[in-house]
Design a protein around this motif. Sequence first.
Motif, PDB file in Angstrom:
ATOM      1  N   PHE A 164       0.638  -1.235  -0.087  1.00 28.48           N
ATOM      2  CA  PHE A 164       0.014  -0.126  -0.041  1.00 28.48           C
ATOM      3  C   PHE A 164       0.882   1.045   0.163  1.00 28.48           C
ATOM      4  CE2 PHE A 164      -3.943  -2.408   1.640  1.00 28.48           C
ATOM      5  CZ  PHE A 164      -4.727  -2.000   0.567  1.00 28.48           C
TER       6      PHE A 164
ATOM      7  N   THR B 171      -3.516   3.125  -5.448  1.00 30.35           N
ATOM      8  CA  THR B 171      -4.286   2.633  -4.532  1.00 30.35           C
ATOM      9  C   THR B 171      -5.598   3.645  -4.270  1.00 30.35           C
ATOM     10  OG1 THR B 171      -2.783   1.361  -3.426  1.00 30.35           O
ATOM     11  CG2 THR B 171      -4.695   1.547  -2.095  1.00 30.35           C
TER      12      THR B 171
ATOM     13  N   GLN C 107      -8.429  -3.453  -0.990  1.00 35.72           N
ATOM     14  CA  GLN C 107      -8.883  -2.253  -1.831  1.00 35.72           C
ATOM     15  C   GLN C 107     -10.586  -2.400  -2.334  1.00 35.72           C
ATOM     16  OE1 GLN C 107      -5.970  -2.308  -5.263  1.00 35.72           O
ATOM     17  NE2 GLN C 107      -4.453  -1.477  -4.102  1.00 35.72           N
TER      18      GLN C 107
END
Length: 296
Positions: free
Chosen positions: A16, A23, A227
């Motif tokens: 991330f 992202t 996500q």
Amino acid sequence: MSLKLDYVLRETASNFRRNITLTLATVITVTISLTLLGAALLFGNAVDNATARWKDGVEFIVFVDPDISPELEADIRRQLDESPEIRGYIYFDKDEAYAEFQGIFRDSPEFVEVITPERLPASFRVKPVDTLPEQVDELAAAFRAQPGVRAVVTASETIRQIEDLSNGLSQRVIIIAIILLVAAAVLILNTIRMALFSRRRDIEVMKLVGATNWFIRVPFMFEGLIQGLIGGAIAIPLIWVTNDFFSVINSESLPLLRDFVVDSSRVWTVGFQMMGLGAIVGTVGSGIAVSRFLDT
């Protein structure tokens, strides 16, 4: 090698941080697409609730007084039976009207509690032979003047236009949502591919010391899953805002659509369905990216 949860979480957090911009773009795309899809489903439910009584050719409804005498009610029924301009009708007694009321407002128990079957009028849902608005209005006016009639409500062109608008709008919104979901899956795929590429040397070393493909694959797939879940979770309050907007339409815009409401349990169901769909999209997108990378 066996997988440990702390390893998966640590690797996911690391990925991330490396791809924060992609992202964020992925999460925003997932959120928008799931919100649109959820809103389209809720809009369809709201229109179904609002137009339920106007199905199967019903063009106007004759509500009788709650305390109407049997003689007056029989006279209205006789006129409906004998009129050549009426193809048929459906009679809803007080208990049926109350059951329908409970179904529509099942999420507002405090409202349902103060209403009893005796307070709701029985009604005749009339299907005329000629459904032109002028003819329907003329027939409705004739029954509106009858003794014992509390009110006559016509669907006219309003309901038909709303149904047509709902069908066209829902289809377009769903198509746009699907396109955005595909775009989100591609974004997730590219995000995972970049994370894999940036760690290609680490992956080569892991494979040399005996790491299986699944040991390498799971943290990246978990990243895609997270996500999708985040995008779906953000979509839930936005879907609630959409439902509140439906309530505004119901209370202020169209009296004919006073049942333009969606039960809160249905809103929660749609919200969690969208969250689950986000998780599926994220997992599939990341799974494809990892599989293609490990196959090369």
